[in-house]
Enzyme design. Structure first.
Site, mmCIF file in Angstrom:
data_model
loop_
_atom_site.group_PDB
_atom_site.id
_atom_site.type_symbol
_atom_site.label_atom_id
_atom_site.label_comp_id
_atom_site.label_asym_id
_atom_site.label_seq_id
_atom_site.Cartn_x
_atom_site.Cartn_y
_atom_site.Cartn_z
ATOM 1 N N HIS A 95 0.905 -1.160 0.000
ATOM 2 C CA HIS A 95 0.000 0.000 0.000
ATOM 3 C C HIS A 95 0.939 1.203 0.000
ATOM 4 O O HIS A 95 1.726 1.371 0.939
ATOM 5 C CB HIS A 95 -0.880 -0.020 1.254
ATOM 6 C CG HIS A 95 -1.939 1.031 1.291
ATOM 7 N ND1 HIS A 95 -3.245 0.720 1.603
ATOM 8 C CD2 HIS A 95 -1.915 2.367 1.097
ATOM 9 C CE1 HIS A 95 -3.982 1.830 1.592
ATOM 10 N NE2 HIS A 95 -3.171 2.840 1.291
ATOM 11 N N HIS A 97 2.916 4.392 0.600
ATOM 12 C CA HIS A 97 2.996 5.186 1.829
ATOM 13 C C HIS A 97 4.328 5.941 1.884
ATOM 14 O O HIS A 97 5.292 5.582 1.213
ATOM 15 C CB HIS A 97 2.840 4.313 3.076
ATOM 16 C CG HIS A 97 3.840 3.200 3.181
ATOM 17 N ND1 HIS A 97 3.770 2.052 2.404
ATOM 18 C CD2 HIS A 97 4.923 3.048 3.981
ATOM 19 C CE1 HIS A 97 4.777 1.244 2.733
ATOM 20 N NE2 HIS A 97 5.495 1.837 3.671
#
Length: 135
Positions: A95, A97
């Site tokens: 994800h 980030h």
């Protein structure tokens, strides 16, 4: 998509020490910090890579990174702040980030730069390839 721990934290389905959030991002303390105060700035929409993220999410990621960096500076008075992100096999969670963490002289974190030599022909070829792919 397999279960994403960041999505679970954002949705309050997993524990996370959320320090800041808005409609686009969620910022929380890293469970495995490089240094005390290490914060992850995560878009609420799930993107695996930087190149997949939309402009609004990216804008909010960098603005939130600036905000938490200022808070870390005030809170911990470090010698500096590192802001970085990894893609591909170099990230632990799939994800996108941003990492924001305080730094102190002698803290043990380092960025190792290999000695790489690029000849003038390589610069010319790289320049052409990159320019073509940007168009």
């Amino acid at each position: 998509m397999e279960e994403c721990i960041f999505c679970k934290i954002i949705n309050r389905e997993a524990e996370g020490w959320i320090v800041y959030e808005n409609d686009y991002v969620c910022c929380f303390l890293d469970k495995y910090p490089i240094n005390k105060g290490h914060i992850l700035v995560v878009p609420k929409r799930h993107f695996e890579e930087l190149a997949e993220a939309d402009g609004d999410s990216l804008k909010e990621v960098i603005l939130a990174s600036q905000k938490v960096a200022a808070a870390l500076q005030k809170s911990l008075q470090p010698d500096g702040i590192t802001v970085m992100q990894n893609n591909g096999i170099f990230k632990d969670v799939n994800h996108y980030h941003m990492h924001v963490f305080p730094r102190w002289e002698g803290d043990g974190f380092s960025w190792t730069e290999p000695e790489t030599t690029v000849n003038p022909e390589d610069f010319s070829e790289l320049y052409s390839q990159i320019k073509e792919n940007l168009e």
